[in-house]
Design a protein around this motif. Structure first.
Motif, PDB file in Angstrom:
ATOM      1  N   ASP A 132      -0.267   1.740  -3.821  1.00 33.63           N
ATOM      2  CA  ASP A 132       0.060   0.344  -4.129  1.00 33.63           C
ATOM      3  C   ASP A 132      -0.810  -0.609  -3.311  1.00 33.63           C
ATOM      4  O   ASP A 132      -0.641  -0.722  -2.101  1.00 33.63           O
ATOM      5  CB  ASP A 132       1.546   0.088  -3.847  1.00 33.63           C
ATOM      6  N   GLU A 133      -1.728  -1.269  -3.945  1.00 34.90           N
ATOM      7  CA  GLU A 133      -2.628  -2.255  -3.330  1.00 34.90           C
ATOM      8  C   GLU A 133      -3.339  -1.777  -2.073  1.00 34.90           C
ATOM      9  O   GLU A 133      -3.195  -2.368  -1.002  1.00 34.90           O
ATOM     10  CB  GLU A 133      -1.862  -3.563  -3.038  1.00 34.90           C
TER      11      GLU A 133
ATOM     12  N   GLY B 256       5.062  -8.713  -3.827  1.00 36.38           N
ATOM     13  CA  GLY B 256       4.103  -9.113  -2.803  1.00 36.38           C
ATOM     14  C   GLY B 256       3.478 -10.467  -3.087  1.00 36.38           C
ATOM     15  O   GLY B 256       3.448 -11.357  -2.238  1.00 36.38           O
TER      16      GLY B 256
ATOM     17  N   SER C  39       4.996  -2.463  -8.554  1.00 36.00           N
ATOM     18  CA  SER C  39       5.584  -1.795  -7.381  1.00 36.00           C
ATOM     19  C   SER C  39       6.935  -1.182  -7.738  1.00 36.00           C
ATOM     20  O   SER C  39       7.284  -0.101  -7.257  1.00 36.00           O
ATOM     21  CB  SER C  39       5.773  -2.785  -6.226  1.00 36.00           C
TER      22      SER C  39
ATOM     23  N   GLN D 142       2.864  -0.864  -0.553  1.00 42.02           N
ATOM     24  CA  GLN D 142       2.100  -2.104  -0.579  1.00 42.02           C
ATOM     25  C   GLN D 142       2.027  -2.718   0.819  1.00 42.02           C
ATOM     26  O   GLN D 142       1.014  -3.261   1.214  1.00 42.02           O
ATOM     27  CB  GLN D 142       2.778  -3.077  -1.559  1.00 42.02           C
TER      28      GLN D 142
HETATM   29 MG   LIG Z   1       3.666  -5.099  -5.878  1.00 42.52          MG
END
Ligand SMILES: [Mg+2]
Ligand SMILES: Nc1ncnc2c1ncn2[C@@H]1O[C@H](COP(=O)(O)OP(=O)(O)OP(=O)(O)O)[C@@H](O)[C@H]1O
Length: 487
Positions: free
Chosen positions: A166-167, A393, A44, A86
């Motif tokens: 991101d994710e 995260g 990230s 994220q």
């Molecule tokens: Mg991350």
């Protein structure tokens, strides 16, 4: 094909920690590069550096040949990079359409009402990502997947050449992952360059042209997905082995008074029925899983048990009704929930968050527990002094689980503990649950949509769908009788 994004020597330090170290890669038009790595490896941060949200200590970022590394974020956005964060952060007072419009016109809040062309443009983008039916709703009323769609819509609103994602898959169902994958694939067809971070290794591998694996801020492998996933270092630090899916021994039939007995539980949010006549039992020492998709009602069920939402029906804990008890009293009595939303104290350090969890215990017991938890999550050890809100995260998720365990629960309720965790960490948590089971009297109620994770730990399973329990039985019968749509 032209190189669109070129990163070289990118480095970011936070105090003594080097979050990104001499990172370099290039992405061409119509190419998707997967970025994988354990929690806290700097994925990230790398995206935020490219987007100008964090300032690099060294290195270069070129967009179509032009150096952008010291530019402010809005200028980078205008030049053609979009970032899907994220964590979703919608403006709650605005509708979905307005949120998208703001991304189209970031500098002109005032034009929100006026411009019809922008309105139409926002609608098209909304439809493209599958939000057509909910454009005029407020974010708080949307299911999780739609919030992620809205983040995606905002990131692509200005038709960027480079998209950083991101994710995107965390917390999504199989079907939703498929939809998101199709969208990301369509970026490739448009000639965009895509950088994709996610812990869902299968979905990443199916989508990308190449994978770059990071560890402790540095590149450890790069190449075709099959090759990187077979790399021994990547396996060791990121993938681990596979979670054992062997069938459990059939648990002996439990008789007598259950530890927790929920009967005919119903919860209404306004007109929406979040739970309808739900009944379940958890016996002392049992591991019970409630599996269900987003929005099925798992969190509502757990919140009712924890005394956080009003309900009708009965919740009996060790033979006594919990009706009218405060959440604090329920927690002191041994029911501890690790919420999906984590609820960490963002401005307190990792150590302080853990201390709060252990405050009711004797110092010796507390110290022993802390040592055990830091052994379980070594990364928390090295981040002890760091503010919770600056954790990655996955680190936040680990801290939330550790804090719940620190409270010495008799019934531990884990709501979606696997969200955003690297495969190797899932395996650690899996093992930790097994240790809990073998060596402590702790009872666990686990809410998951990740059935692969939930089943190996469950004595019994309940399937929650649209506010109701639609199946219950031993984990060994799940695949055959209820697995469709999950496995
Ligand atoms: Mg991350
Ligand atoms: N503002 C900050 N101050 C101090 N440390 C930070 C800050 N931001 C990030 N870090 C640390 O930098 C490291 C990299 O974080 P990053 O968020 O980039 O990880 P990640 O690879 O995205 O992990 P995850 O998969 O868990 O999201 C982490 O250990 C994190 O705690």
């Amino acid at each position: 094909m032209r190189t669109l994004l070129e990163v070289a020597g990118l480095t970011k330090r936070f105090g003594g920690l080097v979050a990104v170290k001499d990172l370099g890669f290039a992405i061409r038009e119509g190419e998707i590069l997967g970025l994988i790595g354990p929690n806290g490896s700097g994925k990230s941060t790398a995206m935020k550096l490219i987007m100008g949200i964090e300032r690099a200590n060294a290195g270069s970022v070129r967009l179509a040949g032009e150096e952008i590394v010291s530019w402010p974020t809005h200028r980078i956005a205008r030049a053609g990079i979009g970032l899907v964060f994220q964590h979703s952060r919608p403006l709650h007072r605005q509708t979905v359409r307005e949120n998208i419009k703001l991304a189209l016109l970031p500098d002109s809040l005032l034009r929100l009402v006026a411009d019809r062309a922008v309105d139409e443009h926002a609608r098209l983008i909304g439809e493209r990502v599958g939000l057509g039916a909910v454009l005029d709703r407020h974010p708080a009323t949307l299911p999780f997947a739609d919030l992620r769609r809205m983040e995606l819509a905002k990131a692509i609103a200005r038709d960027p050449k480079v998209v950083l994602v991101d994710e995107p898959f965390a917390g999504l169902t199989l079907g939703e992952v498929e939809n998101f994958s199709a969208l990301i694939r369509s970026f490739r067809e448009e000639g965009k360059a895509v950088l994709l971070v996610d812990h869902n290794v299968k979905s990443v591998a199916a989508l990308v042209d190449r994978v770059l694996a990071m560890y402790l801020g540095e590149r450890i492998a790069e190449g075709p997905a099959e090759v990187v996933m077979r790399d021994p270092t990547v396996r060791r630090v990121y993938l681990g082995g596979a979670i054992g899916t062997h069938a459990r021994d059939i648990a002996p039939e439990k008789t007598g008074v259950p530890l927790l007995h929920v009967s005919d539980l119903s919860v209404l949010y306004g007109k929406a029925q979040a739970l309808e006549q739900v009944s379940l039992e958890v016996h002392a020492g049992e591991f019970v899983s409630v599996v269900g998709l987003n929005g099925a009602g798992k969190t509502t069920l757990f919140n009712a048990i924890s005394g956080l939402v009003p309900y009708s029906g009965r919740i009996i804990w060790e033979g006594t009704s919990l009706a009218g008890r405060t959440p604090g009293a329920i927690a002191r009595d041994g029911i501890v929930q690790c919420p999906e939303t984590r609820e960490l104290f963002g401005d307190m350090s990792v150590a302080e968050n853990l201390d709060l969890g252990g405050q009711h215990q004797k110092p010796a017991q507390r110290a022993e527990r802390l040592a055990w938890l830091l052994d379980l999550f070594p990364i928390l050890q090295s981040r002890r002094a760091q503010m919770a809100r600056t954790l990655s995260g996955g680190e936040q998720q680990m801290l939330a689980i550790a804090r719940a365990l620190m409270m010495n629960p008799r019934l531990l309720i884990l709501d979606e503990p696997t969200l955003g965790l690297a495969p190797v960490i899932l395996e650690q948590i899996s093992r930790a649950l097994e240790v809990l089971r073998q060596t402590t009297p702790i009872t666990v109620l686990l809410g998951e949509q990740n059935v692969t994770f939930a089943l190996p730990h469950a004595d019994r399973v309940y399937v929650l769908e649209h506010a109701r329990i639609i199946w219950q039985g031993p984990a060994s019968r799940f695949a055959e009788e209820a697995g469709a749509g999950y496995l």
